[in-house]
Design a protein around this motif. Sequence first.
Motif, PDB file in Angstrom:
ATOM      1  N   HIS A 261       6.057   2.197   4.927  1.00 12.13           N
ATOM      2  CA  HIS A 261       6.077   2.512   6.355  1.00 12.13           C
ATOM      3  C   HIS A 261       4.707   2.310   6.989  1.00 12.13           C
ATOM      4  O   HIS A 261       4.603   1.798   8.108  1.00 12.13           O
ATOM      5  N   SER A 262       3.662   2.717   6.285  1.00 11.83           N
ATOM      6  CA  SER A 262       2.313   2.590   6.831  1.00 11.83           C
ATOM      7  C   SER A 262       1.893   1.131   6.960  1.00 11.83           C
ATOM      8  O   SER A 262       1.275   0.738   7.963  1.00 11.83           O
ATOM      9  N   VAL A 263       2.200   0.319   5.968  1.00 12.59           N
ATOM     10  CA  VAL A 263       1.844  -1.104   6.037  1.00 12.59           C
ATOM     11  C   VAL A 263       2.669  -1.803   7.108  1.00 12.59           C
ATOM     12  O   VAL A 263       2.179  -2.704   7.801  1.00 12.59           O
ATOM     13  N   ALA A 264       3.905  -1.376   7.308  1.00 13.92           N
ATOM     14  CA  ALA A 264       4.728  -1.970   8.354  1.00 13.92           C
ATOM     15  C   ALA A 264       4.163  -1.649   9.738  1.00 13.92           C
ATOM     16  O   ALA A 264       4.246  -2.467  10.649  1.00 13.92           O
ATOM     17  N   ARG A 265       3.571  -0.474   9.893  1.00  9.58           N
ATOM     18  CA  ARG A 265       2.988  -0.098  11.184  1.00  9.58           C
ATOM     19  C   ARG A 265       1.641  -0.775  11.435  1.00  9.58           C
ATOM     20  O   ARG A 265       1.328  -1.124  12.562  1.00  9.58           O
ATOM     21  N   ASN A 266       0.830  -0.890  10.372  1.00 11.30           N
ATOM     22  CA  ASN A 266      -0.504  -1.453  10.539  1.00 11.30           C
ATOM     23  C   ASN A 266      -0.852  -2.315   9.326  1.00 11.30           C
ATOM     24  O   ASN A 266      -1.489  -1.847   8.382  1.00 11.30           O
ATOM     25  N   PRO A 267      -0.465  -3.592   9.343  1.00  6.06           N
ATOM     26  CA  PRO A 267      -0.694  -4.462   8.180  1.00  6.06           C
ATOM     27  C   PRO A 267      -2.169  -4.706   7.857  1.00  6.06           C
ATOM     28  O   PRO A 267      -2.506  -5.029   6.724  1.00  6.06           O
ATOM     29  N   SER A 268      -3.053  -4.522   8.820  1.00  5.88           N
ATOM     30  CA  SER A 268      -4.469  -4.784   8.555  1.00  5.88           C
ATOM     31  C   SER A 268      -5.092  -3.742   7.625  1.00  5.88           C
ATOM     32  O   SER A 268      -6.146  -3.992   7.043  1.00  5.88           O
ATOM     33  N   LEU A 269      -4.457  -2.594   7.453  1.00  5.55           N
ATOM     34  CA  LEU A 269      -4.969  -1.558   6.561  1.00  5.55           C
ATOM     35  C   LEU A 269      -4.297  -1.564   5.194  1.00  5.55           C
ATOM     36  O   LEU A 269      -4.393  -0.589   4.445  1.00  5.55           O
ATOM     37  N   ALA A 270      -3.637  -2.656   4.848  1.00  5.29           N
ATOM     38  CA  ALA A 270      -2.842  -2.701   3.620  1.00  5.29           C
ATOM     39  C   ALA A 270      -3.685  -2.437   2.370  1.00  5.29           C
ATOM     40  O   ALA A 270      -3.270  -1.685   1.486  1.00  5.29           O
ATOM     41  N   LYS A 271      -4.886  -3.016   2.280  1.00  5.43           N
ATOM     42  CA  LYS A 271      -5.712  -2.828   1.086  1.00  5.43           C
ATOM     43  C   LYS A 271      -6.156  -1.375   0.941  1.00  5.43           C
ATOM     44  O   LYS A 271      -6.102  -0.808  -0.151  1.00  5.43           O
ATOM     45  N   GLN A 272      -6.590  -0.765   2.027  1.00  9.15           N
ATOM     46  CA  GLN A 272      -7.030   0.627   1.973  1.00  9.15           C
ATOM     47  C   GLN A 272      -5.856   1.559   1.644  1.00  9.15           C
ATOM     48  O   GLN A 272      -5.981   2.462   0.827  1.00  9.15           O
ATOM     49  N   LEU A 273      -4.727   1.309   2.254  1.00  9.88           N
ATOM     50  CA  LEU A 273      -3.551   2.142   1.998  1.00  9.88           C
ATOM     51  C   LEU A 273      -3.050   1.983   0.570  1.00  9.88           C
ATOM     52  O   LEU A 273      -2.555   2.939  -0.029  1.00  9.88           O
ATOM     53  N   PHE A 274      -3.184   0.787   0.013  1.00  8.64           N
ATOM     54  CA  PHE A 274      -2.762   0.575  -1.366  1.00  8.64           C
ATOM     55  C   PHE A 274      -3.608   1.417  -2.328  1.00  8.64           C
ATOM     56  O   PHE A 274      -3.092   1.973  -3.293  1.00  8.64           O
ATOM     57  N   GLY A 275      -4.902   1.514  -2.041  1.00  4.56           N
ATOM     58  CA  GLY A 275      -5.777   2.363  -2.861  1.00  4.56           C
ATOM     59  C   GLY A 275      -5.344   3.818  -2.818  1.00  4.56           C
ATOM     60  O   GLY A 275      -5.306   4.509  -3.839  1.00  4.56           O
ATOM     61  N   TYR A 276      -4.997   4.301  -1.638  1.00  2.00           N
ATOM     62  CA  TYR A 276      -4.510   5.679  -1.513  1.00  2.00           C
ATOM     63  C   TYR A 276      -3.170   5.847  -2.226  1.00  2.00           C
ATOM     64  O   TYR A 276      -2.907   6.896  -2.812  1.00  2.00           O
ATOM     65  N   ALA A 277      -2.329   4.837  -2.171  1.00  2.00           N
ATOM     66  CA  ALA A 277      -1.033   4.920  -2.843  1.00  2.00           C
ATOM     67  C   ALA A 277      -1.208   4.988  -4.359  1.00  2.00           C
ATOM     68  O   ALA A 277      -0.508   5.748  -5.035  1.00  2.00           O
ATOM     69  N   ILE A 278      -2.142   4.219  -4.902  1.00  2.00           N
ATOM     70  CA  ILE A 278      -2.409   4.267  -6.338  1.00  2.00           C
ATOM     71  C   ILE A 278      -2.906   5.656  -6.738  1.00  2.00           C
ATOM     72  O   ILE A 278      -2.506   6.199  -7.776  1.00  2.00           O
ATOM     73  N   LEU A 279      -3.750   6.265  -5.916  1.00  2.00           N
ATOM     74  CA  LEU A 279      -4.208   7.621  -6.175  1.00  2.00           C
ATOM     75  C   LEU A 279      -3.030   8.597  -6.155  1.00  2.00           C
ATOM     76  O   LEU A 279      -2.923   9.479  -7.019  1.00  2.00           O
ATOM     77  N   GLY A 280      -2.125   8.433  -5.205  1.00  2.00           N
ATOM     78  CA  GLY A 280      -0.935   9.281  -5.142  1.00  2.00           C
ATOM     79  C   GLY A 280      -0.047   9.114  -6.358  1.00  2.00           C
ATOM     80  O   GLY A 280       0.486  10.090  -6.896  1.00  2.00           O
ATOM     81  N   PHE A 281       0.130   7.863  -6.803  1.00  2.00           N
ATOM     82  CA  PHE A 281       0.918   7.610  -8.021  1.00  2.00           C
ATOM     83  C   PHE A 281       0.275   8.310  -9.220  1.00  2.00           C
ATOM     84  O   PHE A 281       0.957   8.930 -10.021  1.00  2.00           O
ATOM     85  N   ALA A 282      -1.046   8.192  -9.337  1.00  2.00           N
ATOM     86  CA  ALA A 282      -1.735   8.768 -10.490  1.00  2.00           C
ATOM     87  C   ALA A 282      -1.610  10.286 -10.516  1.00  2.00           C
ATOM     88  O   ALA A 282      -1.352  10.878 -11.570  1.00  2.00           O
ATOM     89  N   LEU A 283      -1.777  10.917  -9.372  1.00  2.00           N
ATOM     90  CA  LEU A 283      -1.671  12.374  -9.336  1.00  2.00           C
ATOM     91  C   LEU A 283      -0.244  12.840  -9.607  1.00  2.00           C
ATOM     92  O   LEU A 283      -0.031  13.853 -10.286  1.00  2.00           O
ATOM     93  N   THR A 284       0.729  12.101  -9.113  1.00  2.00           N
ATOM     94  CA  THR A 284       2.124  12.459  -9.364  1.00  2.00           C
ATOM     95  C   THR A 284       2.468  12.279 -10.831  1.00  2.00           C
ATOM     96  O   THR A 284       3.166  13.107 -11.427  1.00  2.00           O
ATOM     97  N   GLU A 285       1.988  11.220 -11.440  1.00  2.00           N
ATOM     98  CA  GLU A 285       2.251  11.002 -12.858  1.00  2.00           C
ATOM     99  C   GLU A 285       1.525  12.018 -13.727  1.00  2.00           C
ATOM    100  O   GLU A 285       1.995  12.347 -14.817  1.00  2.00           O
TER     101      GLU A 285
END
Length: 80
Positions: free
Chosen positions: A33-57
Amino acid sequence: MLEGAKSIGAGAATIASAGAAVGIGNVLSSLIHSVARNPSLAKQLFGYAILGFALTEAIASFAPMMAFLISSVFRSKKEG
């Protein structure tokens, strides 16, 4: 009776894996949803998503550990 209680406790401890699956789904959904709203922040948002995956795992890795501890540490005392 203690064996049955240990089995119920170990089974209840593994319910956290279902919660982790829901958490990972939420992280991925929010990323899409975030990348669909603002594609220019895709790299930064991906880093946050990886952090979220790691904490959830990390939470998901505690579930088998707790199940193992419940089933192995609490041993019944057998009189003999």
